[in-house]
Design a protein around this motif. Structure first.
Motif, PDB file in Angstrom:
ATOM      1  N   SER A  13     -21.425   1.030  62.470  1.00  0.00           N
ATOM      2  CA  SER A  13     -20.015   1.053  62.864  1.00  0.00           C
ATOM      3  C   SER A  13     -19.323  -0.114  62.172  1.00  0.00           C
ATOM      4  O   SER A  13     -19.903  -1.194  62.024  1.00  0.00           O
ATOM      5  CB  SER A  13     -19.870   0.898  64.374  1.00  0.00           C
ATOM      6  OG  SER A  13     -20.554   1.913  65.050  1.00  0.00           O
ATOM      7  N   PHE A  14     -18.088   0.089  61.780  1.00  0.00           N
ATOM      8  CA  PHE A  14     -17.319  -0.942  61.095  1.00  0.00           C
ATOM      9  C   PHE A  14     -16.427  -1.674  62.090  1.00  0.00           C
ATOM     10  O   PHE A  14     -15.823  -1.058  62.957  1.00  0.00           O
ATOM     11  CB  PHE A  14     -16.488  -0.323  59.965  1.00  0.00           C
ATOM     12  CG  PHE A  14     -17.344   0.290  58.900  1.00  0.00           C
ATOM     13  CD1 PHE A  14     -17.800  -0.475  57.839  1.00  0.00           C
ATOM     14  CD2 PHE A  14     -17.725   1.619  58.955  1.00  0.00           C
ATOM     15  CE1 PHE A  14     -18.615   0.070  56.851  1.00  0.00           C
ATOM     16  CE2 PHE A  14     -18.526   2.175  57.982  1.00  0.00           C
ATOM     17  CZ  PHE A  14     -18.980   1.402  56.930  1.00  0.00           C
ATOM     18  N   THR A  15     -16.367  -2.982  61.951  1.00  0.00           N
ATOM     19  CA  THR A  15     -15.579  -3.807  62.863  1.00  0.00           C
ATOM     20  C   THR A  15     -14.173  -4.005  62.317  1.00  0.00           C
ATOM     21  O   THR A  15     -13.858  -3.598  61.183  1.00  0.00           O
ATOM     22  CB  THR A  15     -16.243  -5.182  63.055  1.00  0.00           C
ATOM     23  OG1 THR A  15     -16.192  -5.877  61.801  1.00  0.00           O
ATOM     24  CG2 THR A  15     -17.671  -5.060  63.544  1.00  0.00           C
ATOM     25  N   GLU A  16     -13.351  -4.649  63.101  1.00  0.00           N
ATOM     26  CA  GLU A  16     -11.978  -4.981  62.696  1.00  0.00           C
ATOM     27  C   GLU A  16     -11.985  -5.828  61.420  1.00  0.00           C
ATOM     28  O   GLU A  16     -11.128  -5.674  60.552  1.00  0.00           O
ATOM     29  CB  GLU A  16     -11.293  -5.734  63.841  1.00  0.00           C
ATOM     30  CG  GLU A  16      -9.808  -5.875  63.693  1.00  0.00           C
ATOM     31  CD  GLU A  16      -9.047  -4.560  63.838  1.00  0.00           C
ATOM     32  OE1 GLU A  16      -7.974  -4.457  63.215  1.00  0.00           O
ATOM     33  OE2 GLU A  16      -9.510  -3.636  64.534  1.00  0.00           O
ATOM     34  N   LYS A  17     -12.950  -6.704  61.301  1.00  0.00           N
ATOM     35  CA  LYS A  17     -13.052  -7.599  60.141  1.00  0.00           C
ATOM     36  C   LYS A  17     -13.282  -6.830  58.837  1.00  0.00           C
ATOM     37  O   LYS A  17     -12.920  -7.293  57.760  1.00  0.00           O
ATOM     38  CB  LYS A  17     -14.195  -8.600  60.377  1.00  0.00           C
ATOM     39  CG  LYS A  17     -14.257  -9.723  59.387  1.00  0.00           C
ATOM     40  CD  LYS A  17     -15.322 -10.737  59.765  1.00  0.00           C
ATOM     41  CE  LYS A  17     -15.392 -11.876  58.765  1.00  0.00           C
ATOM     42  NZ  LYS A  17     -16.420 -12.863  59.141  1.00  0.00           N
ATOM     43  N   SER A  18     -13.859  -5.635  58.916  1.00  0.00           N
ATOM     44  CA  SER A  18     -14.155  -4.855  57.710  1.00  0.00           C
ATOM     45  C   SER A  18     -12.981  -3.990  57.254  1.00  0.00           C
ATOM     46  O   SER A  18     -13.017  -3.450  56.147  1.00  0.00           O
ATOM     47  CB  SER A  18     -15.377  -3.966  57.947  1.00  0.00           C
ATOM     48  OG  SER A  18     -15.084  -2.965  58.900  1.00  0.00           O
ATOM     49  N   LYS A  19     -11.938  -3.872  58.059  1.00  0.00           N
ATOM     50  CA  LYS A  19     -10.824  -2.967  57.738  1.00  0.00           C
ATOM     51  C   LYS A  19     -10.202  -3.183  56.356  1.00  0.00           C
ATOM     52  O   LYS A  19      -9.857  -2.212  55.701  1.00  0.00           O
ATOM     53  CB  LYS A  19      -9.761  -3.009  58.830  1.00  0.00           C
ATOM     54  CG  LYS A  19     -10.175  -2.215  60.041  1.00  0.00           C
ATOM     55  CD  LYS A  19      -9.039  -1.975  60.976  1.00  0.00           C
ATOM     56  CE  LYS A  19      -9.560  -1.097  62.112  1.00  0.00           C
ATOM     57  NZ  LYS A  19      -8.536  -0.816  63.078  1.00  0.00           N
ATOM     58  N   PRO A  20     -10.058  -4.418  55.877  1.00  0.00           N
ATOM     59  CA  PRO A  20      -9.473  -4.576  54.538  1.00  0.00           C
ATOM     60  C   PRO A  20     -10.305  -3.935  53.421  1.00  0.00           C
ATOM     61  O   PRO A  20      -9.800  -3.727  52.312  1.00  0.00           O
ATOM     62  CB  PRO A  20      -9.395  -6.091  54.336  1.00  0.00           C
ATOM     63  CG  PRO A  20      -9.474  -6.681  55.694  1.00  0.00           C
ATOM     64  CD  PRO A  20     -10.263  -5.712  56.523  1.00  0.00           C
ATOM     65  N   TYR A  21     -11.553  -3.634  53.685  1.00  0.00           N
ATOM     66  CA  TYR A  21     -12.450  -3.102  52.654  1.00  0.00           C
ATOM     67  C   TYR A  21     -12.729  -1.605  52.826  1.00  0.00           C
ATOM     68  O   TYR A  21     -13.408  -1.022  51.989  1.00  0.00           O
ATOM     69  CB  TYR A  21     -13.772  -3.873  52.664  1.00  0.00           C
ATOM     70  CG  TYR A  21     -13.561  -5.353  52.626  1.00  0.00           C
ATOM     71  CD1 TYR A  21     -12.965  -5.971  51.531  1.00  0.00           C
ATOM     72  CD2 TYR A  21     -13.924  -6.156  53.705  1.00  0.00           C
ATOM     73  CE1 TYR A  21     -12.744  -7.334  51.501  1.00  0.00           C
ATOM     74  CE2 TYR A  21     -13.706  -7.531  53.684  1.00  0.00           C
ATOM     75  CZ  TYR A  21     -13.117  -8.104  52.578  1.00  0.00           C
ATOM     76  OH  TYR A  21     -12.889  -9.449  52.553  1.00  0.00           O
ATOM     77  N   LEU A  22     -12.211  -0.999  53.887  1.00  0.00           N
ATOM     78  CA  LEU A  22     -12.418   0.430  54.111  1.00  0.00           C
ATOM     79  C   LEU A  22     -11.384   1.206  53.316  1.00  0.00           C
ATOM     80  O   LEU A  22     -10.192   0.899  53.346  1.00  0.00           O
ATOM     81  CB  LEU A  22     -12.309   0.760  55.600  1.00  0.00           C
ATOM     82  CG  LEU A  22     -13.280   0.035  56.525  1.00  0.00           C
ATOM     83  CD1 LEU A  22     -13.080   0.496  57.966  1.00  0.00           C
ATOM     84  CD2 LEU A  22     -14.724   0.241  56.096  1.00  0.00           C
ATOM     85  N   LEU A  23     -11.839   2.226  52.599  1.00  0.00           N
ATOM     86  CA  LEU A  23     -10.967   3.044  51.765  1.00  0.00           C
ATOM     87  C   LEU A  23     -10.784   4.417  52.393  1.00  0.00           C
ATOM     88  O   LEU A  23     -11.579   4.848  53.233  1.00  0.00           O
ATOM     89  CB  LEU A  23     -11.562   3.188  50.363  1.00  0.00           C
ATOM     90  CG  LEU A  23     -11.779   1.887  49.598  1.00  0.00           C
ATOM     91  CD1 LEU A  23     -12.490   2.171  48.278  1.00  0.00           C
ATOM     92  CD2 LEU A  23     -10.456   1.181  49.346  1.00  0.00           C
ATOM     93  N   ALA A  24      -9.746   5.090  51.966  1.00  0.00           N
ATOM     94  CA  ALA A  24      -9.501   6.450  52.440  1.00  0.00           C
ATOM     95  C   ALA A  24     -10.711   7.312  52.103  1.00  0.00           C
ATOM     96  O   ALA A  24     -11.226   7.268  50.983  1.00  0.00           O
ATOM     97  CB  ALA A  24      -8.247   7.014  51.791  1.00  0.00           C
ATOM     98  N   THR A  25     -11.153   8.056  53.095  1.00  0.00           N
ATOM     99  CA  THR A  25     -12.334   8.900  52.940  1.00  0.00           C
ATOM    100  C   THR A  25     -11.926  10.342  53.192  1.00  0.00           C
ATOM    101  O   THR A  25     -11.278  10.628  54.208  1.00  0.00           O
ATOM    102  CB  THR A  25     -13.432   8.472  53.937  1.00  0.00           C
ATOM    103  OG1 THR A  25     -13.709   7.079  53.733  1.00  0.00           O
ATOM    104  CG2 THR A  25     -14.708   9.264  53.746  1.00  0.00           C
TER     105      THR A  25
END
Length: 179
Positions: free
Chosen positions: A81-93
């Motif tokens: 699971s991805f945390t709030e801290k990872s949001k800048p690195y998540l791309l549209a899927t």
């Protein structure tokens, strides 16, 4: 004197309208393709990907959480699971990928660096340009991928002269290299 001025004017016009590809022209055309985002598909429900993620600092640094055990009824649910801290690195899927529990993450950006060589072919109507790119904005997700961050990467671009100017040829065939 007039003849000399006329000859100089013709020579300068000919030089200005030269169709030979210059390093500056090649740089400007190649730069249009950069920066490029390098991404990676994280298969969140794959136990092998979760095991690889455990060997990184991603969980300790607060970018992901990893579920270490699943019951029979939880099979197929994500381990990662991805945390709030990872949001800048998540791309549209794409939705299709989401259905398979895949999340695209940004790894880095490739930026044009410099031209290292040029080879003109076919009476200066085709060219092979060698250049380098560098990685910038490298993210914490690189260790979960197979990407190897190198100081510089060598690339080639194939150019052809058209009636409207020079263009990059995406997939040159063998005829392209024939002079």
């Amino acid at each position: 004197m007039r003849t000399l001025l006329f000859i100089l004017a013709i020579a300068s016009l000919t030089a200005c309208s030269s169709k030979k590809l210059s390093r500056e022209q090649a740089s400007e055309i190649i730069k249009k393709a950069y920066p490029r985002t390098i991404d990676w598909d994280v298969f969140t429900a794959d136990p092998q990907v979760a095991a690889k993620a455990l060997s990184t600092q991603l969980e300790q640094d607060g970018y992901i959480t990893i579920q270490r055990k699943q019951t029979l009824s939880e099979m197929g649910n994500p381990f990662i699971s991805f945390t709030e801290k990872s949001k800048p690195y998540l791309l549209a899927t794409p939705e299709k990928d989401k259905a398979y529990k895949i999340q695209k993450v940004k790894l880095a950006e490739q930026h044009f660096n410099s031209i290292t060589g040029m080879q003109l072919l076919s009476n200066d109507k085709k060219a092979i340009v060698e250049y380098t790119v560098v990685y910038k904005n490298v993210t914490p997700f690189v260790p979960i991928s197979t990407l190897k961050i190198e100081p510089e990467l060598k690339r080639k671009a194939y150019f052809a002269l058209y009636d409207d100017g020079w263009r990059i040829v995406e997939k040159p065939d063998m005829d392209f290299l024939v002079q």
